[in-house]
Structures are given as C-alpha cells and as structure tokens.
Design an enzyme around this catalytic site. Structure first.
Site, mmCIF file in Angstrom:
data_model
loop_
_atom_site.group_PDB
_atom_site.id
_atom_site.type_symbol
_atom_site.label_atom_id
_atom_site.label_comp_id
_atom_site.label_asym_id
_atom_site.label_seq_id
_atom_site.Cartn_x
_atom_site.Cartn_y
_atom_site.Cartn_z
ATOM 1 N N HIS A 84 0.865 -1.198 -0.166
ATOM 2 C CA HIS A 84 0.105 0.061 -0.026
ATOM 3 C C HIS A 84 0.736 1.201 0.100
ATOM 4 O O HIS A 84 1.735 1.427 0.670
ATOM 5 C CB HIS A 84 -1.031 0.034 1.145
ATOM 6 C CG HIS A 84 -2.067 1.250 1.285
ATOM 7 N ND1 HIS A 84 -2.891 1.049 0.358
ATOM 8 C CD2 HIS A 84 -1.984 2.139 2.284
ATOM 9 C CE1 HIS A 84 -3.625 2.215 0.681
ATOM 10 N NE2 HIS A 84 -3.055 2.842 1.574
ATOM 11 N N GLY A 126 1.413 -2.710 5.508
ATOM 12 C CA GLY A 126 2.385 -2.624 4.511
ATOM 13 C C GLY A 126 2.140 -3.282 3.397
ATOM 14 O O GLY A 126 3.001 -3.253 2.370
ATOM 15 N N GLU A 127 0.995 -3.990 3.303
ATOM 16 C CA GLU A 127 0.625 -4.941 2.213
ATOM 17 C C GLU A 127 -0.695 -4.382 1.530
ATOM 18 O O GLU A 127 -0.579 -3.220 0.812
ATOM 19 C CB GLU A 127 0.757 -6.203 2.466
ATOM 20 C CG GLU A 127 2.059 -6.742 2.943
ATOM 21 C CD GLU A 127 2.283 -8.440 3.159
ATOM 22 O OE1 GLU A 127 1.678 -9.062 2.509
ATOM 23 O OE2 GLU A 127 3.068 -8.644 3.974
ATOM 24 N N MET A 128 -1.660 -4.934 2.093
ATOM 25 C CA MET A 128 -3.110 -4.504 1.418
ATOM 26 C C MET A 128 -3.602 -3.510 2.164
ATOM 27 O O MET A 128 -4.514 -2.739 1.792
ATOM 28 C CB MET A 128 -3.820 -5.808 1.247
ATOM 29 C CG MET A 128 -3.386 -6.632 0.118
ATOM 30 S SD MET A 128 -4.106 -8.370 -0.126
ATOM 31 C CE MET A 128 -5.350 -8.347 -1.213
#
Lengths: 333, 333
Positions: A84, A126-128
């Site tokens: 993200h 930090g991902e989706m």
C-alpha cells in the site's frame, strides 16, 4: 577424476546407472507432483475471484495476484514486494505455486496453513492495508459474491474465514505437475538430458537434497540460513525466532520450494540473489561449505530448470461489480 | 400523462411500437457490436502477454492490466489511477473494452489509434515511468519474446512499434458483443424488460443519443463537458484544448463509451460520479438541461445496465522468464 569421468559417461549412456523406469521415483529424494483434484469447483472458482480482486485492499489496487502473480511463477520477481502506498516490504514474496505442499506458510512459518496465511496480507498495513472487517464489508455488499458464499457456505453472512477458506481452496489447485524432471522420475529417461542429469547427481551428492527434497523440493523444514558461514544481508528478518522466541531459531527460515525456481527469481528471503547461478554458489558455500566450479554450477542450474512444471491454466475471472452500498476504496489516504 | 401512459402500455405489450425483428437495429441510433475477428492469432497472443507484463514498467510492478483490469470491465474502478511510486494520476482510466471503436484514444484524443496510445503510459513518469528504449531492451533480452517478435515481424531486433502494434492487436479483440441490448437490437424483444425499454426511450427522447450513439454508445466525437451549465470539478484536465491549443476546444472530451458502463465506475474524466445514478443526473442537468425524476433516472440506469456485454474470455498468459541479461526492475528509485 577418472572415476567421475567413467560415472559421467555411464550416466550419459543411461542404461546401467539410470534406474528402471517404474522404480525411479521411489528411490529418489525428490518425488513427482501430482495434479490437483479439487473437491469443490465452486469454492475454487470463488477463491480465484477473491485472489484476483483488488477490493480486498484499502486502495482497491492490490490483489493477492499483485505479489503472487500467476503469470510470473506465482511471484512478483522483485527482491521485496510493493505494498500500500508503495511501501517496500521486508521480505521476498514466496511463490504461491505448490505452496499447499509446505509444512507452514510465510518464510518464518507463522501461518499454519494457506487459509491462515490468506488473511495476513489483507490486514498488513504495509501490504493490502485493509482489515478483515472492511474486506468482509466489501464482499457482503456485492450481491453476486453474497450469492456465491451462500451457495458454498450456506450462510447469508460472509465472514473472513469463508473468504480465506475459498482462497486457500483455489491455491491448493496451483500445483505444477509434469515438469521434465517429474517425467524423468516417472521413467521417461529422455525427459532430461545428460547435463541436467549430471546436475541432479551433483545436487544430491553435494547434499542439497538434505533440505530440498520431497514433492516440492523444499518446503518441508526450517533451516538456518548460513550453516557453515554467516549469511551477510541487509534484511532484518529474524526467521523462525520471530515466531517461537527461541534463540536457537534465529535465522531459521522455511526451506523454499525449488519447483519452478527458474521463474521465481530473485532468490532467498531477502531477494539478494538475482540469478540461479548466484543462488547455487551462495547456497553451496554457506550451507554446504562447498565452492562449486563454474561447470558444476552450470550443471546444477540446468537441473533446476527441469523443475519448471505445467503452469496453472487459468481463465481470468470476471469480477462482479460493486453495488451502491459497497464502501469506496481509499487509495490516497 | 395519459398519452405517456398509453405509449408505456403499448411498449409493454411490445407488438405495436416495437419494430419488427430484423429491421430493429437499422432504425436505432445504437448499433450492435460484432465479435472480433482477429487476423493474426500469434500477434494477439503476443499482445496479450505484453498487456499483462509488468516488466514494461520501471518498477516491474505495473502492467497495462493494472489500470485497464480485464477482470473489472477493463478499468481500475478508481477515480484516478495509481502510477509509479503510487503517483496519483490526473484523470480517470478509460476502459480498454471496445476502445478500438473510438475515433481516437485518451480523453483528449491525443493518440490517433490504439497503437499510438499503447506507447503513452509506458513512458509517462506518473504511470509506468519507463522509456521506450528501456522497455525494448527488456523484451530484446528475453529469448522467448525475441522468438515471438521474429516470427511475427521477421526481424531479429524488437522495436517499440512492434510492441505497441501487438498490444493494439490484442486490444482490438477486447470487444463485448451479445449484451442484452444488442440481442434486443437484433430482434429478440424479450432480451430487455419493460423498465429497461422505457429507459431506452427516455435515453433517446432526452437527447442522450445525440452523443452516445453507434456501436460503442459513445467514442465517436468530442463534446464539451458542461454544455448548459458549467461542470464543477477539481480536475485540471483541459480536454481537447491540450491537443489543439484552440480555445473553443477547452473542456471538450471524447464522449466515453457506455458499453459495460455498469462495470466501469466511477464516471467522468475526473471520476467524480460514483454511481450510474449520479452520472445520469449530472449529465441530464449539465448537458441537456433536464432534471430527471427519480423514476426516470432509475429507468435510464436500468437501460444502461443492458449494455453489459460478453466479457473477453481470456486465458491468463504465462510470461517468459527474464534472462541473466534482462535489466533489473527499479521499483524504489
């Protein structure tokens, strides 16, 4: 050297050293991968839709397939992933291909299975960068998704367990049988060539199969990265220690599968090895105390490329549109 | 009102007002879409691979499909797109579906055709942030790509013109025939229901078909956004003026196709209309000076949803791996 030359030429002839056709697989540390036999086609189809649906992310832009790209060996071919707002991930994305064959999920094994894993990236800032509640809210707001969940789980209410169960069911189908090496294991002695077979012999003789064995050629144990020599890296990943808190687990990582390794560059948990040549050299040195010659390295790499299996043949899913009740994505805040 | 009620009931009966089966399409301002007839299957397949290949971007993360997602109506369903390093794009991504039917490409028509368009995002610093030279360098370094280009273009050297030509050939196949409305146009009077037909009548009577006509229900002209009332927006897009420099072209945008409009939310060049209801209201007011009632709006929306055609049935391409000579992606610099 004379003995080695003799063995090599015998291998090349292939009649004396090569085992008889049907017995081959049983005697080898690597086993063939079998095709998936999905139990519930509807669930697999739903899982595929969810795998490709970026609405499971806060931005509406990142799906499972963004970092586990099924066009690219189930990986993103980047040293570490983009999350993200272009967040740089701390670790290399492992391939989703054949991940059902692993003893646990993530490099440190913190998820016990695919279902447990699937929920991780959705809620990772930090991902989706979403949450399970918000992801479920999106799915629940889309009539076509609601109907599919109801058909499979007999419930009017979607929950995150159903969503991750469906994703896992899809991922279980992502196995890659029929590699040339598997054909060889099953008795087709012409499926791999002399160099590749020599590479396999070297791979075994050097001790690689101590960790890289079984149908996934890995994925069955946690091992220390840097057994005979410390591994130098910028990565802060602590491996299995992060899960168990035990000092003896520090820098123990799940042994990655070598299936389709030709497609899943760059290598290691930090993505620091750009090529198979690099990876083989480093592994030989730090895990086995062995400096492979250029020729040996080339042969092992040639063998590793025989592990590329039949990639999943997938029809791109058509996702149901959001409804007027569907919460809007928030890519920029 | 009595007359309207009479017409409505006649329409419902469908035998007097509805035109005879075969003559229907010829008399209507909207024409059916025909299925694509690809001339060169190999070129289409190569174009599909390139369309899905994120190695055409600097980061190795963004492909054509990132913003023209073929799982989501050929769009990203975001008000404006996400580019390299999460750059917020200045405009809404138009759908790639049926884009071959447009008189030109991009909202301002600055690309004359699909081939011309395909090179734009690759080199745009806020989109894929690459250059044509670097993209060609990547393709040229991958033996399987080289072989495919050679087979199609009889050249050992890949150039950007070949790459964009192949992408355009793929995009030409992305048409969506067989919508319910097209079936109705072709004479199947049960393909749409009474409300939808009333919506279509309203759509014509209100003047929407002045711009939204032809097989793409749009895409055939540039028109001013805000004819009878200025359009209020945060967007700095100047429309056709940016291309021609003529003051009279300011805020003229290509009329978007309404094919699959149910799937391509949010709407307008600034993505400011979240729903079809919003879009129909705004268009009625600022383009036609008409305030649709809630009932009229609902009928037009119902009609618009009959324009959703058969989505492209695509097998996810398996991309050839990079070679050791392939330049590495640079996602974080």
């Amino acid at each position: 050297m004379i003995l080695r030359a003799l063995i090599t030429s015998l291998l090349a002839v292939g009649t004396i050293v090569a085992p008889p056709a049907q017995a081959a697989a049983a005697d080898e540390p690597i086993k063939p991968i079998e095709a998936a036999k999905p139990k519930n086609e509807n669930k697999v189809e739903l899982g595929k839709m969810l795998f490709f649906d970026p609405r499971l992310s806060k931005s509406g832009f990142i799906s499972c397939n963004s970092c586990h790209n099924l066009s690219m060996g189930g990986s993103d071919n980047l040293p570490s992933s983009i999350g993200h707002k272009w967040h740089q991930g701390p670790i290399n994305s492992p391939t989703v291909l054949n991940s059902s064959l692993s003893l646990a999920q993530f490099w440190d094994g913190r998820a016990k299975d695919l279902k447990d894993q699937a929920g991780g990236p959705i809620a990772n800032p930090g991902e989706m960068a979403f949450s399970h509640e918000l992801a479920v809210g999106v799915l629940q707001s889309i009539p076509q998704y609601r109907a599919r969940f109801k058909q499979i789980y007999s419930s009017d209410k979607v929950d995150i367990g159903m969503a991750t169960d469906a994703i896992a069911a899809f991922e279980e189908t992502l196995v890659t049988p029929d590699s040339r090496f598997d054909k060889w294991l099953k008795g087709d002695k012409n499926a791999i060539n002399k160099t590749e077979l020599e590479g396999y012999k070297l791979f075994k003789d050097a001790g690689c199969t101590g960790c890289h064995n079984g149908p996934a050629v890995g994925g069955a144990s946690f091992q220390k990265m840097g057994v005979l020599e410390p591994y130098k890296t910028q990565s802060k990943a602590e491996g299995r220690f992060a899960v168990t808190g035990k000092e003896e687990d520090r820098l123990f990582f799940k042994v990655p599968t070598l299936r389709n390794v030709e497609l899943t560059y760059p290598y290691f948990h930090d993505g620091a090895a750009a090529t198979l040549e690099d990876a083989v050299n480093t592994m030989g040195r730090i895990q086995l105390g062995r400096n492979f010659t250029k020729d040996e390295n080339a042969k092992i790499v040639a063998f590793l490329k025989t592990l590329t299996g039949k990639q999943p043949h997938l029809t791109l899913p058509i996702l149901p549109p959001s409804s007027k009740d569907t919460p809007k994505p928030h890519p920029f805040d």
